[in-house]
Write a protein that holds these residues in place. Structure first.
Motif, PDB file in Angstrom:
ATOM      1  N   ASP A  48       4.910  32.675  50.401  1.00 15.54           N
ATOM      2  CA  ASP A  48       5.960  33.232  51.252  1.00 15.54           C
ATOM      3  C   ASP A  48       7.296  33.024  50.548  1.00 15.54           C
ATOM      4  OD1 ASP A  48       8.128  33.264  53.251  1.00 15.54           O
ATOM      5  OD2 ASP A  48       6.518  33.544  54.706  1.00 15.54           O
ATOM      6  N   THR A  75       3.231  27.763  48.369  1.00 18.89           N
ATOM      7  CA  THR A  75       3.299  28.910  49.278  1.00 18.89           C
ATOM      8  C   THR A  75       3.635  30.183  48.516  1.00 18.89           C
ATOM      9  OG1 THR A  75       4.425  29.832  51.235  1.00 18.89           O
ATOM     10  CG2 THR A  75       5.740  28.440  49.791  1.00 18.89           C
ATOM     11  N   PHE A  99      12.650  25.782  50.889  1.00 23.66           N
ATOM     12  CA  PHE A  99      12.189  24.443  50.527  1.00 23.66           C
ATOM     13  C   PHE A  99      12.460  24.123  49.056  1.00 23.66           C
ATOM     14  CE2 PHE A  99       9.987  24.971  54.521  1.00 23.66           C
ATOM     15  CZ  PHE A  99      10.036  23.699  55.062  1.00 23.66           C
ATOM     16  N   LEU A 123      10.050  30.987  52.488  1.00 21.61           N
ATOM     17  CA  LEU A 123       9.741  29.559  52.561  1.00 21.61           C
ATOM     18  C   LEU A 123       9.959  28.884  51.210  1.00 21.61           C
ATOM     19  CD1 LEU A 123       6.497  29.424  54.746  1.00 21.61           C
ATOM     20  CD2 LEU A 123       8.776  28.604  55.370  1.00 21.61           C
TER      21      LEU A 123
END
Length: 286
Positions: A108, A106, A115, A111
């Motif tokens: 982002d 990702t 994570f 995020l």
């Protein structure tokens, strides 16, 4: 023979989880954090910055920069810990190199921070739980703490504040702040991974109804009880003391049992970080 077999199984289990922990950390770094210019603390954070500035492989920096700390650890802490740590760091270095061509999952940043922090915490937690480490600064912190009034945690925190501040100068202060969030998430997940979600509680009960309360706890909760003897400091009278370990979810029920028999009982409840043996995993009988 059975004892030797059990020892071999335990050793295989240990290195399997050290291997898995290192791979979790590698996925966190190469798939989430590093592609978004978010760093970890310690030697890994220094390695990420060095790799970014020099364009050389991250795995090589992680391995080489940890070697001096491993030498210090071998001299000061012990061979078993250093061997476990060397295995974990070597696995991490190889795993990072294998995953490097894989694109990030990702773009982002938030995020990636969340994570990446979770996976990193799981990985480091597994390694620590099974007797290793993936960061040389922890070894140095242990050595320094023995010769100073600072705790290991305080020394590691000092190192990481300096490293994360350096990240602000190289990657920008927004990335440094995201790195701090990832570090905090990883720190909390490490605790959960090491201690487990089902927290245990050690309970001391000082009461004049120790036999009744002990019987009720064993019958209703299925827990073992240890009887101790105590003497009141003020009254000089003998007091019954009970000791048991229960899960977090059983605390309320245990309090209810004590109150049923002795409303004046003195109860202390403390966190337990690890439990071996006993019947803690048993379910309550009723």
């Amino acid at each position: 023979m059975a004892k030797r077999k059990k020892k071999i199984v335990s050793l295989v289990e240990k290195y399997l989880f050290l291997f898995l922990g290192a791979w979790f950390a590698a996925v966190a770094l190469e798939i989430f954090l590093v592609p978004n210019l978010i760093i970890d603390g310690g030697v890994t954070g220094i390695s990420i910055m060095a790799s970014y500035l020099s364009k050389l492989p991250l795995g090589g920096f992680i391995f080489i920069l940890n070697l001096p700390f491993l030498f210090v650890g071998y001299k000061q802490i012990g061979k078993t810990f250093v061997i476990s740590t060397l295995f974990s760091i070597s696995t991490l270095s190889i795993a990072v190199s294998i995953l490097h061509p894989v694109p990030g999952l990702t773009q982002d940043t938030l995020l990636a921070t969340v994570f990446g922090g979770i996976l990193l915490g799981v990985g480091v937690g597994l390694v620590v739980r099974y007797g290793g480490s993936m960061d040389g600064t922890e070894i140095l912190a242990i050595v320094i703490s023995r010769k100073s009034s600072f705790s290991v945690g305080e020394i590691v925190m000092f190192f990481n504040i300096f490293i994360l501040s350096s990240a602000g100068l190289i990657f920008g202060w927004d990335r440094a702040m995201y790195s701090l969030i990832a570090y905090f998430i990883a720190f909390k997940v490490i605790d959960i991974t090491i201690e487990g979600l089902d927290e245990s509680k050690a309970v001391f009960i000082i009461t004049e109804k120790q036999d009744d309360i002990a019987d009720a706890i064993m019958a209703r909760l299925g827990r073992g009880i240890t009887h101790l003897k105590g003497v009141g400091g003020y009254s000089g009278q003998e007091k019954g003391v009970l000791y048991t370990v229960v899960t977090r979810l059983e605390v309320a029920k245990l309090k209810g049992i004590v109150e049923d028999f002795d409303e004046n009982a003195f109860v202390t409840i403390n966190d337990v970080h690890d439990v071996m043996g006993g019947n803690l995993k048993k379910k309550a009988i009723h």
